[in-house]
Write a protein that holds these residues in place. Structure first.
Motif, short mmCIF file in Angstrom:
data_model
loop_
_atom_site.label_atom_id
_atom_site.label_comp_id
_atom_site.label_asym_id
_atom_site.label_seq_id
_atom_site.Cartn_x
_atom_site.Cartn_y
_atom_site.Cartn_z
N SER A 100 27.95 25.72 66.53
CA SER A 100 27.81 26.10 65.12
C SER A 100 29.14 26.60 64.56
N LEU A 141 20.22 13.46 59.10
CA LEU A 141 21.10 14.02 60.11
C LEU A 141 20.71 13.57 61.51
N LEU A 278 27.01 17.07 62.90
CA LEU A 278 26.83 18.25 62.07
C LEU A 278 27.99 18.45 61.11
N TYR A 281 28.26 15.50 58.37
CA TYR A 281 27.11 15.55 57.48
C TYR A 281 27.22 16.75 56.53
N THR A 282 27.48 17.93 57.08
CA THR A 282 27.59 19.13 56.24
C THR A 282 28.80 19.06 55.33
N ASN A 338 22.51 26.22 56.99
CA ASN A 338 21.86 24.95 57.31
C ASN A 338 22.46 24.32 58.55
N LYS A 341 21.17 26.15 61.66
CA LYS A 341 19.77 25.83 61.97
C LYS A 341 19.60 24.36 62.36
N ASN A 342 20.39 23.48 61.76
CA ASN A 342 20.30 22.07 62.11
C ASN A 342 20.79 21.78 63.52
N SER A 343 21.53 22.71 64.11
CA SER A 343 21.97 22.51 65.50
C SER A 343 20.80 22.45 66.46
N LEU A 345 18.52 20.42 66.31
CA LEU A 345 18.24 19.00 66.55
C LEU A 345 18.92 18.49 67.81
#
Length: 403
Positions: A100, A141, A278, A281-282, A338, A341-343, A345
């Motif tokens: 992250s 993602l 990540l 995308y971010t 985001n 938290k998306n990590s 995945l």
């Protein structure tokens, strides 16, 4: 007299007169709200405990100290199969924080570059940035994670072969064999020199800002800071090496072997694929935030800077971006949250993050879903609150001060 006593809101008009006071009503409503929240929470806990007892499932966090009994391929702290679930938690937590943190840095860098390029007067650069943003932010993602892991990294050479990256190490399908840092006996001295350079840079930056506000003269903070942060540790490295007859810090490079590279620090492809997905995308969302923040700055500010003789690069760095940050930071905080938290995945490609090894493998082995899910939820909540608190502090530090 009786008519006056009957008027509402007068002192002595009865017990209900206090309800006309807004502060009293507010206090009563707050007390009732707190009682309702506590009652609802107690009902959930009691109902959950009753259901667990009915199914013969125990409840308690003592299970966290039992032996895990499974291996984790990427652990940045010491871990064995006999380690406890608490150790599993910290392994997953550190892996989550690492991907992250690096992802936030990389996404911010890419996002700012693409966002500024989106406003470039060069047609090719502006359209390339536009295509990047529109493609990456409209592809899910999870699909991007699969593309990086299965379609890109799987095309690398097999284990017995590797791409030579020179001073950066070796790269093949098994991962990136980066240079491994070897700490010598004089490393604390070199680390102290680095900390000194960083602290001195911050002090000089504050002094230069006050000096510029008072006199209008600029000080080369960037080059001075780089000299302190880079030159001072290098000088200390040579000095400690001569005095102690050994380098305080050295690098171990991987070498090719019959069964794959040996030595170095191995970075697994799961980490690389997740990090790139990540970050890129971010970054597509951050780029639009940066573009909106720059456009929010009045064009007169740019014209005023040009009239003073500032070049476009200096105008962007010294005038436009500092004013745009007050618009950029609040939505930027949401993107940082985001990304963190998306990590989660990562479980799709078996990267051992907190959700994968703690709320996944460990939960399935023990069957104690309530305890493990509660700990995982609380962890992400704390990470989000700490991130928000830091960004709120930074937002207040970059806010415009009225004179």
């Amino acid at each position: 007299m009786a008519v006056q006593d009957a008027l509402p809101g007068r002192v002595g008009s009865g017990g209900f007169a206090a309800l006309n006071d807004q502060r009293v009503r507010g206090a009563i409503f707050q007390v009732l709200l707190v009682i309702g929240i506590i009652s609802f929470g107690w009902w959930i806990i009691h109902n959950t405990a009753a259901n667990l007892r009915a199914q013969g499932i125990g409840f308690g966090f003592d299970i966290l100290f039992d032996s895990a009994g499974f291996q984790i391929n990427q652990a940045l702290i010491e871990y064995q199969e006999t380690s406890s679930y608490v150790r599993v938690y910290f392994v997953g937590l550190i892996n989550t924080l690492v991907v992250s943190f690096i992802g936030i840095l990389l996404a911010t860098l890419i996002g700012f570059i693409v966002g500024i390029a989106r406003l470039s007067t060069n047609w090719v650069v502006a359209k390339a940035a536009y295509v990047y943003i529109e493609i990456l932010r409209n592809i899910p993602l999870l699909l991007q994670i699969f593309i990086w892991y299965f379609a890109v990294l799987r095309l690398l050479p097999p284990k017995r072969e590797a791409i030579d990256l020179g001073p950066l190490g070796l790269l093949n399908i098994a991962g990136w064999y980066a240079p491994k840092v070897i700490y010598g006996p004089g490393f604390p001295i070199m680390l102290s020199a680095l900390i000194f350079g960083i602290v001195a840079t911050f002090i000089i930056r504050r002094w230069a800002y006050k000096r510029q506000m008072a006199t209008g003269e600029q000080f080369p903070v960037l080059w001075t800071g780089l000299a302190l942060i880079i030159a001072v540790p290098i000088v200390s490295w040579f000095a400690v090496g001569i005095l102690m007859k050994g380098a305080p810090l050295s690098l171990e490079y991987a070498s090719e072997g019959n069964f794959g590279p040996r030595g170095g620090a191995r970075v697994y492809p799961e980490f690389i694929g997740l990090l790139f997905a990540l970050s890129f995308y971010t970054a597509s969302f951050i780029a639009e935030i940066v573009r909106a923040g720059i456009l929010a700055v009045a064009h007169g500010q740019t014209e005023a800077a040009y009239s003073l003789g500032l070049r476009p690069g200096h105008t962007l760095r010294l005038v436009v971006v500092p004013q745009a940050m007050r618009v950029i930071v609040p939505p930027l905080t949401s993107q940082y949250l985001n990304l963190t938290k998306n990590s989660s995945l990562a479980v799709a490609i078996a990267y051992p993050d907190l959700v994968s090894v703690f709320a996944g493998t460990a939960l399935n082995q023990t069957g104690r879903a309530v305890e493990f899910i509660l700990v995982t939820m609380a962890t992400y909540l704390v990470i989000s609150l700490v991130t928000s608190a830091f960004m709120n502090w930074y937002n207040s530090s970059v806010a415009l001060v009225e004179r």
